[in-house]
Design an enzyme around this catalytic site. Structure first.
Site, PDB file in Angstrom:
ATOM      1  N   ARG A   1      48.334   5.476  68.582  1.00 26.27           N
ATOM      2  CA  ARG A   1      49.085   6.230  67.562  1.00 26.27           C
ATOM      3  C   ARG A   1      50.054   7.196  68.241  1.00 26.27           C
ATOM      4  O   ARG A   1      51.164   7.419  67.761  1.00 26.27           O
ATOM      5  CB  ARG A   1      48.112   6.944  66.634  1.00 26.27           C
ATOM      6  CG  ARG A   1      47.291   5.966  65.775  1.00 26.27           C
ATOM      7  CD  ARG A   1      46.137   6.650  65.078  1.00 26.27           C
ATOM      8  NE  ARG A   1      46.586   7.565  64.034  1.00 26.27           N
ATOM      9  CZ  ARG A   1      45.760   8.383  63.355  1.00 26.27           C
ATOM     10  NH1 ARG A   1      44.455   8.394  63.667  1.00 26.27           N
ATOM     11  NH2 ARG A   1      46.212   9.178  62.411  1.00 26.27           N
TER      12      ARG A   1
ATOM     13  N   HIS B   1      43.977  18.606  59.239  1.00 26.24           N
ATOM     14  CA  HIS B   1      43.195  17.673  60.060  1.00 26.24           C
ATOM     15  C   HIS B   1      43.641  17.645  61.510  1.00 26.24           C
ATOM     16  O   HIS B   1      43.325  16.695  62.228  1.00 26.24           O
ATOM     17  CB  HIS B   1      43.270  16.252  59.461  1.00 26.24           C
ATOM     18  CG  HIS B   1      42.646  16.149  58.107  1.00 26.24           C
ATOM     19  ND1 HIS B   1      42.844  15.079  57.271  1.00 26.24           N
ATOM     20  CD2 HIS B   1      41.851  17.008  57.419  1.00 26.24           C
ATOM     21  CE1 HIS B   1      42.171  15.271  56.144  1.00 26.24           C
ATOM     22  NE2 HIS B   1      41.565  16.434  56.191  1.00 26.24           N
TER      23      HIS B   1
ATOM     24  N   THR C   1      48.852  10.621  48.922  1.00 28.14           N
ATOM     25  CA  THR C   1      47.462  10.699  49.375  1.00 28.14           C
ATOM     26  C   THR C   1      46.548  10.008  48.369  1.00 28.14           C
ATOM     27  O   THR C   1      46.732  10.096  47.167  1.00 28.14           O
ATOM     28  CB  THR C   1      46.997  12.158  49.589  1.00 28.14           C
ATOM     29  OG1 THR C   1      45.628  12.163  50.003  1.00 28.14           O
ATOM     30  CG2 THR C   1      47.204  13.009  48.362  1.00 28.14           C
TER      31      THR C   1
ATOM     32  N   GLU D   1      50.871   4.523  44.179  1.00 28.87           N
ATOM     33  CA  GLU D   1      50.017   3.945  43.121  1.00 28.87           C
ATOM     34  C   GLU D   1      49.000   5.001  42.713  1.00 28.87           C
ATOM     35  O   GLU D   1      48.792   5.979  43.427  1.00 28.87           O
ATOM     36  CB  GLU D   1      49.319   2.697  43.665  1.00 28.87           C
ATOM     37  CG  GLU D   1      48.456   2.979  44.876  1.00 28.87           C
ATOM     38  CD  GLU D   1      48.048   1.699  45.622  1.00 28.87           C
ATOM     39  OE1 GLU D   1      48.716   0.675  45.455  1.00 28.87           O
ATOM     40  OE2 GLU D   1      47.058   1.776  46.355  1.00 28.87           O
TER      41      GLU D   1
HETATM   42  C1  BV8 Z   1      34.358  18.508  55.863  1.00 30.93           C
HETATM   43  C2  BV8 Z   1      40.913  11.954  61.290  1.00 30.93           C
HETATM   44  C3  BV8 Z   1      32.763  20.221  55.736  1.00 30.93           C
HETATM   45  C4  BV8 Z   1      42.258  12.398  61.676  1.00 30.93           C
HETATM   46  C5  BV8 Z   1      40.308  11.990  58.959  1.00 30.93           C
HETATM   47  C6  BV8 Z   1      28.800  13.595  54.549  1.00 30.93           C
HETATM   48  C7  BV8 Z   1      28.729  14.305  55.736  1.00 30.93           C
HETATM   49  C8  BV8 Z   1      29.763  15.120  56.164  1.00 30.93           C
HETATM   50  C9  BV8 Z   1      30.905  15.216  55.394  1.00 30.93           C
HETATM   51  C10 BV8 Z   1      30.968  14.494  54.237  1.00 30.93           C
HETATM   52  C11 BV8 Z   1      29.949  13.703  53.789  1.00 30.93           C
HETATM   53  N1  BV8 Z   1      30.327  13.134  52.620  1.00 30.93           N
HETATM   54  C12 BV8 Z   1      31.568  13.554  52.304  1.00 30.93           C
HETATM   55  C13 BV8 Z   1      31.967  14.373  53.262  1.00 30.93           C
HETATM   56  C14 BV8 Z   1      33.205  15.040  53.329  1.00 30.93           C
HETATM   57  C15 BV8 Z   1      34.158  14.157  54.134  1.00 30.93           C
HETATM   58  C16 BV8 Z   1      34.808  13.191  53.171  1.00 30.93           C
HETATM   59  O1  BV8 Z   1      35.688  13.580  52.422  1.00 30.93           O
HETATM   60  N2  BV8 Z   1      34.383  11.929  53.162  1.00 30.93           N
HETATM   61  C17 BV8 Z   1      34.921  11.026  52.163  1.00 30.93           C
HETATM   62  C18 BV8 Z   1      35.612   9.845  52.815  1.00 30.93           C
HETATM   63  C19 BV8 Z   1      33.813  10.618  51.229  1.00 30.93           C
HETATM   64  N3  BV8 Z   1      35.129  15.092  54.659  1.00 30.93           N
HETATM   65  C20 BV8 Z   1      34.940  15.613  55.874  1.00 30.93           C
HETATM   66  O2  BV8 Z   1      34.074  15.292  56.627  1.00 30.93           O
HETATM   67  C21 BV8 Z   1      35.931  16.722  56.223  1.00 30.93           C
HETATM   68  N4  BV8 Z   1      35.192  17.860  56.686  1.00 30.93           N
HETATM   69  O3  BV8 Z   1      34.123  18.171  54.729  1.00 30.93           O
HETATM   70  O4  BV8 Z   1      33.775  19.598  56.464  1.00 30.93           O
HETATM   71  C22 BV8 Z   1      31.465  19.555  56.066  1.00 30.93           C
HETATM   72  C23 BV8 Z   1      31.129  19.350  57.383  1.00 30.93           C
HETATM   73  C24 BV8 Z   1      29.875  18.786  57.670  1.00 30.93           C
HETATM   74  C25 BV8 Z   1      29.026  18.410  56.628  1.00 30.93           C
HETATM   75  C26 BV8 Z   1      29.402  18.579  55.306  1.00 30.93           C
HETATM   76  C27 BV8 Z   1      30.633  19.153  55.017  1.00 30.93           C
HETATM   77  C28 BV8 Z   1      36.863  16.249  57.319  1.00 30.93           C
HETATM   78  C29 BV8 Z   1      37.857  15.284  56.722  1.00 30.93           C
HETATM   79  C30 BV8 Z   1      38.851  14.861  57.804  1.00 30.93           C
HETATM   80  C31 BV8 Z   1      38.543  13.466  58.197  1.00 30.93           C
HETATM   81  N5  BV8 Z   1      39.536  12.989  59.175  1.00 30.93           N
HETATM   82  N6  BV8 Z   1      40.965  11.385  59.957  1.00 30.93           N
HETATM   83  C32 BV8 Z   1      43.137  11.169  61.803  1.00 30.93           C
HETATM   84  O5  BV8 Z   1      42.734  10.231  62.502  1.00 30.93           O
HETATM   85  O6  BV8 Z   1      44.213  11.191  61.188  1.00 30.93           O
HETATM   86  S1  BV8 Z   1      40.450  11.393  57.372  1.00 30.93           S
HETATM   87  C33 BV8 Z   1      41.803  10.429  57.140  1.00 30.93           C
HETATM   88  O7  BV8 Z   1      41.942  10.337  55.704  1.00 30.93           O
HETATM   89  C34 BV8 Z   1      43.080  11.052  57.627  1.00 30.93           C
HETATM   90  O8  BV8 Z   1      42.911  12.351  58.160  1.00 30.93           O
HETATM   91  C35 BV8 Z   1      43.916  11.171  56.362  1.00 30.93           C
HETATM   92  O9  BV8 Z   1      44.718  12.269  56.443  1.00 30.93           O
HETATM   93  C36 BV8 Z   1      42.868  11.319  55.335  1.00 30.93           C
HETATM   94  C37 BV8 Z   1      43.296  11.103  53.917  1.00 30.93           C
HETATM   95  O10 BV8 Z   1      43.930   9.843  53.825  1.00 30.93           O
HETATM   96  P1  BV8 Z   1      45.388   9.811  53.119  1.00 30.93           P
HETATM   97  O11 BV8 Z   1      46.298  10.708  53.865  1.00 30.93           O
HETATM   98  O12 BV8 Z   1      45.234  10.048  51.660  1.00 30.93           O
HETATM   99  O13 BV8 Z   1      45.855   8.325  53.422  1.00 30.93           O
HETATM  100  P2  BV8 Z   1      45.435   6.998  52.638  1.00 30.93           P
HETATM  101  O14 BV8 Z   1      45.873   5.847  53.485  1.00 30.93           O
HETATM  102  O15 BV8 Z   1      44.020   7.089  52.206  1.00 30.93           O
HETATM  103  O16 BV8 Z   1      46.323   7.037  51.307  1.00 30.93           O
HETATM  104  C38 BV8 Z   1      47.727   6.959  51.410  1.00 30.93           C
HETATM  105  C39 BV8 Z   1      48.272   7.020  49.984  1.00 30.93           C
HETATM  106  O17 BV8 Z   1      49.689   7.030  50.053  1.00 30.93           O
HETATM  107  C40 BV8 Z   1      47.877   5.827  49.137  1.00 30.93           C
HETATM  108  O18 BV8 Z   1      47.391   6.295  47.898  1.00 30.93           O
HETATM  109  C41 BV8 Z   1      49.193   5.060  48.945  1.00 30.93           C
HETATM  110  O19 BV8 Z   1      49.269   4.491  47.659  1.00 30.93           O
HETATM  111  C42 BV8 Z   1      50.209   6.138  49.102  1.00 30.93           C
HETATM  112  N7  BV8 Z   1      51.509   5.682  49.622  1.00 30.93           N
HETATM  113  C43 BV8 Z   1      51.747   4.713  50.539  1.00 30.93           C
HETATM  114  N8  BV8 Z   1      53.071   4.647  50.798  1.00 30.93           N
HETATM  115  C44 BV8 Z   1      53.668   5.602  50.039  1.00 30.93           C
HETATM  116  C45 BV8 Z   1      52.676   6.265  49.287  1.00 30.93           C
HETATM  117  N9  BV8 Z   1      52.943   7.274  48.429  1.00 30.93           N
HETATM  118  C46 BV8 Z   1      54.232   7.649  48.308  1.00 30.93           C
HETATM  119  N10 BV8 Z   1      55.250   7.068  48.996  1.00 30.93           N
HETATM  120  C47 BV8 Z   1      55.003   6.053  49.857  1.00 30.93           C
HETATM  121  N11 BV8 Z   1      56.035   5.480  50.524  1.00 30.93           N
END
Ligand code: BV8
Length: 246
Positions: free
Chosen positions: A64, A114, A193, A220
């Protein structure tokens, strides 16, 4: 979609995700052909995955880093930077992206929720994260020079937030303080997002609780679409210049 009804009292909080960088040629995570396709997220975006095989994680982030050489901000990044120039401290941009493209487009009031792809930090000591654009794809994972000088082996890691890790200290607090200070003049715009990752995905609810109004621009309908007051489906690079026009 009409331009956002921004007045000279409005405070605008923006949240961006990978979709805002898609038109710059950076793959998103969850779309077809995205970064998670064919990969086990637990292997490349968790501490446990890194501890098990640091070089595998470094190969993922090095790929990346190297891809950034051919990437530039797009019209969506530029529209957000122009709006910040208009609103000044009544604007704040929280991004989930680690690509640095908002800053490259001129945005200064940016909270990187992030982390940042072009920074590394030690996985053991508390030395500050440092700029690092190097790719580490073969051999052994890079070691911390400060730890080595102290006779210890500690592996460097990308300065990004993995699943299960806390966001950077102060990041959320800065966003929440901005929202509270704005009160009912708060407007929230989420762009590109999927609304799946917490705590970013729940910012829309926090804004609604403060009495603010919420907009979404996405290609979407994302998981949390129903929680927004206004939704515009389409490409961020096409919609934002009109939506944010003076
Ligand atoms: C936290 C690394 C407190 C960086 C990423 C169990 C244990 C521990 C935590 C959890 C748990 N269960 C849930 C959680 C919380 C967890 C979480 O949310 N899990 C989810 C998946 C269920 N979150 C965490 O762990 C966070 N920390 O909560 O701390 C904590 C701590 C310990 C214990 C409890 C709580 C940390 C979250 C950070 C994770 N790191 N990646 C990297 O490599 O980049 S996540 C990854 O997803 C990226 O960071 C990214 O930023 C993030 C979100 O994704 P999006 O940006 O939305 O991208 P995506 O592809 O999904 O969507 C793109 C969208 O754009 C689409 O909708 C598409 O339609 C649209 N699109 C496309 N093209 C276009 C467009 N829109 C407009 N125009 C276009 N042209």
């Amino acid at each position: 979609m009409q331009p956002l009804p921004i007045t000279d009292r409005s405070h605008l909080l923006v949240l961006t995700g990978a979709g805002v960088s898609a038109e710059s040629g950076i793959p998103t995570f969850r779309d077809a052909g995205g970064l998670w396709e064919g990969r086990d997220v637990r292997e490349v975006a968790t501490w446990d995955g890194f501890a098990a095989d640091p070089l595998r994680v470094w190969r993922f982030y090095s790929e990346r880093r190297q891809a950034m050489a051919d990437v530039a901000p797009n019209a969506a990044h530029r529209a957000l930077a122009a709006l910040e120039a208009r609103l000044g401290d009544r604007f704040l941009l929280a991004t989930q992206n680690i690509d640095g493209l908002h800053q490259a487009a001129g945005s200064q009031r940016v909270v990187e929720l992030h982390g940042n792809l072009m920074r590394s930090r030690c996985s053991a000591c508390d030395r500050a994260p440092f700029d690092d654009r190097q790719a580490y794809r073969a051999g052994v994972a890079p070691l911390c020079g400060r730890c080595r000088a102290a006779g210890k082996d500690a592996v460097l890691r990308p300065d990004v937030v993995w699943f299960g890790e806390l966001l950077p200290p102060g990041a959320l607090a800065r966003v929440e303080a901005f929202g509270r200070a704005a009160g009912r003049e708060l407007m929230f715009l989420a762009v590109g997002t999927s609304g799946l990752v917490e705590p970013a995905a729940s910012l829309v609810d926090a804004v609604a609780r403060l009495g603010g109004r919420t907009w979404l621009v996405n290609a979407e309908p994302p998981a949390n679409a129903a929680r927004f007051d206004h939704v515009a489906l389409g490409a961020a690079g096409a919609l934002l210049p009109t939506l944010l026009a003076a």
